[in-house]
Design a protein around this motif. Structure first.
Motif, PDB file in Angstrom:
ATOM      1  N   LEU A 175       0.851  -1.025   0.101  1.00 46.53           N
ATOM      2  CA  LEU A 175       0.023   0.003   0.142  1.00 46.53           C
ATOM      3  C   LEU A 175       0.937   1.161   0.117  1.00 46.53           C
ATOM      4  CD1 LEU A 175      -2.582   1.272   0.196  1.00 46.53           C
ATOM      5  CD2 LEU A 175      -2.776   1.054   2.531  1.00 46.53           C
ATOM      6  N   ASP A 176       1.853   1.330   0.889  1.00 43.70           N
ATOM      7  CA  ASP A 176       2.902   2.451   0.881  1.00 43.70           C
ATOM      8  C   ASP A 176       3.475   2.564  -0.474  1.00 43.70           C
ATOM      9  OD1 ASP A 176       2.459   2.774   3.563  1.00 43.70           O
ATOM     10  OD2 ASP A 176       4.240   1.709   4.188  1.00 43.70           O
ATOM     11  N   ALA A 177       3.780   1.639  -1.226  1.00 43.83           N
ATOM     12  CA  ALA A 177       4.221   1.826  -2.673  1.00 43.83           C
ATOM     13  C   ALA A 177       3.321   2.270  -3.477  1.00 43.83           C
ATOM     14  CB  ALA A 177       4.900   0.391  -3.249  1.00 43.83           C
ATOM     15  N   LEU A 178       1.967   1.844  -3.312  1.00 45.75           N
ATOM     16  CA  LEU A 178       1.027   2.317  -4.303  1.00 45.75           C
ATOM     17  C   LEU A 178       0.847   3.821  -4.013  1.00 45.75           C
ATOM     18  CD1 LEU A 178      -1.098   1.363  -6.386  1.00 45.75           C
ATOM     19  CD2 LEU A 178      -2.434   0.415  -4.483  1.00 45.75           C
ATOM     20  N   ILE A 179       0.740   4.185  -2.875  1.00 40.46           N
ATOM     21  CA  ILE A 179       0.458   5.613  -2.542  1.00 40.46           C
ATOM     22  C   ILE A 179       1.732   6.413  -3.101  1.00 40.46           C
ATOM     23  CG2 ILE A 179       0.016   7.262  -0.707  1.00 40.46           C
ATOM     24  CD1 ILE A 179      -1.533   5.233   0.882  1.00 40.46           C
ATOM     25  N   GLN A 180       2.677   5.900  -3.089  1.00 41.96           N
ATOM     26  CA  GLN A 180       3.830   6.660  -3.336  1.00 41.96           C
ATOM     27  C   GLN A 180       3.836   6.954  -4.860  1.00 41.96           C
ATOM     28  OE1 GLN A 180       6.158   8.263  -1.369  1.00 41.96           O
ATOM     29  NE2 GLN A 180       6.639   9.327  -3.272  1.00 41.96           N
ATOM     30  N   SER A 181       3.348   5.806  -5.690  1.00 44.60           N
ATOM     31  CA  SER A 181       3.333   5.966  -6.980  1.00 44.60           C
ATOM     32  C   SER A 181       2.477   6.759  -7.567  1.00 44.60           C
ATOM     33  CB  SER A 181       2.749   4.700  -7.593  1.00 44.60           C
ATOM     34  OG  SER A 181       1.528   4.274  -7.223  1.00 44.60           O
ATOM     35  N   THR A 208       2.061  16.177   1.892  1.00 37.82           N
ATOM     36  CA  THR A 208       2.859  15.522   3.099  1.00 37.82           C
ATOM     37  C   THR A 208       2.679  16.670   4.475  1.00 37.82           C
ATOM     38  OG1 THR A 208       4.331  14.349   1.813  1.00 37.82           O
ATOM     39  CG2 THR A 208       4.883  14.683   4.282  1.00 37.82           C
ATOM     40  N   ASN A 209       2.958  17.866   4.024  1.00 36.87           N
ATOM     41  CA  ASN A 209       2.679  18.950   5.129  1.00 36.87           C
ATOM     42  C   ASN A 209       1.309  19.141   5.679  1.00 36.87           C
ATOM     43  OD1 ASN A 209       5.467  20.253   5.790  1.00 36.87           O
ATOM     44  ND2 ASN A 209       5.535  20.111   3.679  1.00 36.87           N
ATOM     45  N   VAL A 258       3.939  26.169   8.024  1.00 38.49           N
ATOM     46  CA  VAL A 258       4.750  24.996   8.329  1.00 38.49           C
ATOM     47  C   VAL A 258       5.564  24.286   7.210  1.00 38.49           C
ATOM     48  CG1 VAL A 258       4.060  22.332   8.000  1.00 38.49           C
ATOM     49  CG2 VAL A 258       2.523  23.915   9.523  1.00 38.49           C
ATOM     50  N   MET A 259       5.468  24.884   5.923  1.00 39.17           N
ATOM     51  CA  MET A 259       6.345  24.716   4.850  1.00 39.17           C
ATOM     52  C   MET A 259       7.282  25.762   4.840  1.00 39.17           C
ATOM     53  SD  MET A 259       3.682  23.335   1.780  1.00 39.17           S
ATOM     54  CE  MET A 259       5.303  23.033   0.846  1.00 39.17           C
TER      55      MET A 259
END
Length: 186
Positions: free
Chosen positions: A142-148, A162-163, A179-180
């Protein structure tokens, strides 16, 4: 209710604050930790703070665990058909999505989103245009999928997302800019 998602990454400071709040028996508060996998398999060395927190509250019998099982195939198929209503999907296509998901409904949603962003699924005036997929087309986690999915966004958008995720679900633009560490150009 406080939700700590992906709790294996909770830092000691956050856990210490929760510990203080939860020790007050008058406080009407609950904490929900979301984990990947089974809470009982957390590596105490790499997640010492979380492991200590869980042990402490289990000993006090102030903690219950609830394990959510993977969705069954029939429910995943129904979900796919609801996301892509009227799409003519082969059994092989559905099998590829279901197998890759390992029962995770979030994986199914994100896999379909990734396939849309890749142009492998398109909505047309005539219906759905769906290109064939195989197991090698699917992200391994799932992590790799969200990153894609994040990788398909315009440059800089991933940093904003992300922020924004750190700030919370509701905020104003000036808070996010702070924040950024950036200010909008005048």
């Amino acid at each position: 209710l406080v939700l700590i998602d992906n709790a294996a990454h909770a830092d000691r400071g956050t856990l210490d604050i929760l510990r203080v709040i939860l020790r007050d028996r008058k406080a009407a508060i609950g904490v929900l930790f979301a984990f990947k996998g089974d809470v009982r398999t957390i590596d105490a060395r790499s997640h010492a703070g979380l492991s200590d927190f869980i042990t402490e509250f289990e000993k006090q019998q102030r903690m219950d665990s609830l394990t959510l099982l993977p969705l069954q195939r029939e429910h995943l198929v129904e979900m796919i058909r609801l996301i892509l209503p009227g799409a003519e999907l082969t059994d092989a296509y559905i099998d590829t999505l279901v197998t890759a998901s390992k029962g995770s409904p979030l994986y199914v949603e994100e896999a379909i989103r990734a396939l849309v962003l890749q142009g492998r699924i398109r909505r047309t005036a005539a219906g759905w245009d769906i290109k064939p997929i195989s197991g090698t087309d699917m992200a391994g986690s799932l992590d790799a999928l969200i990153q894609s999915v994040l990788d398909k966004l315009p440059e800089g958008t991933g940093e904003v997302i992300t922020n924004a995720a750190v700030v919370g679900t509701q905020f104003d633009v000036s808070t996010l800019q702070e924040v950024m560490g950036k200010r909008e150009a005048a």
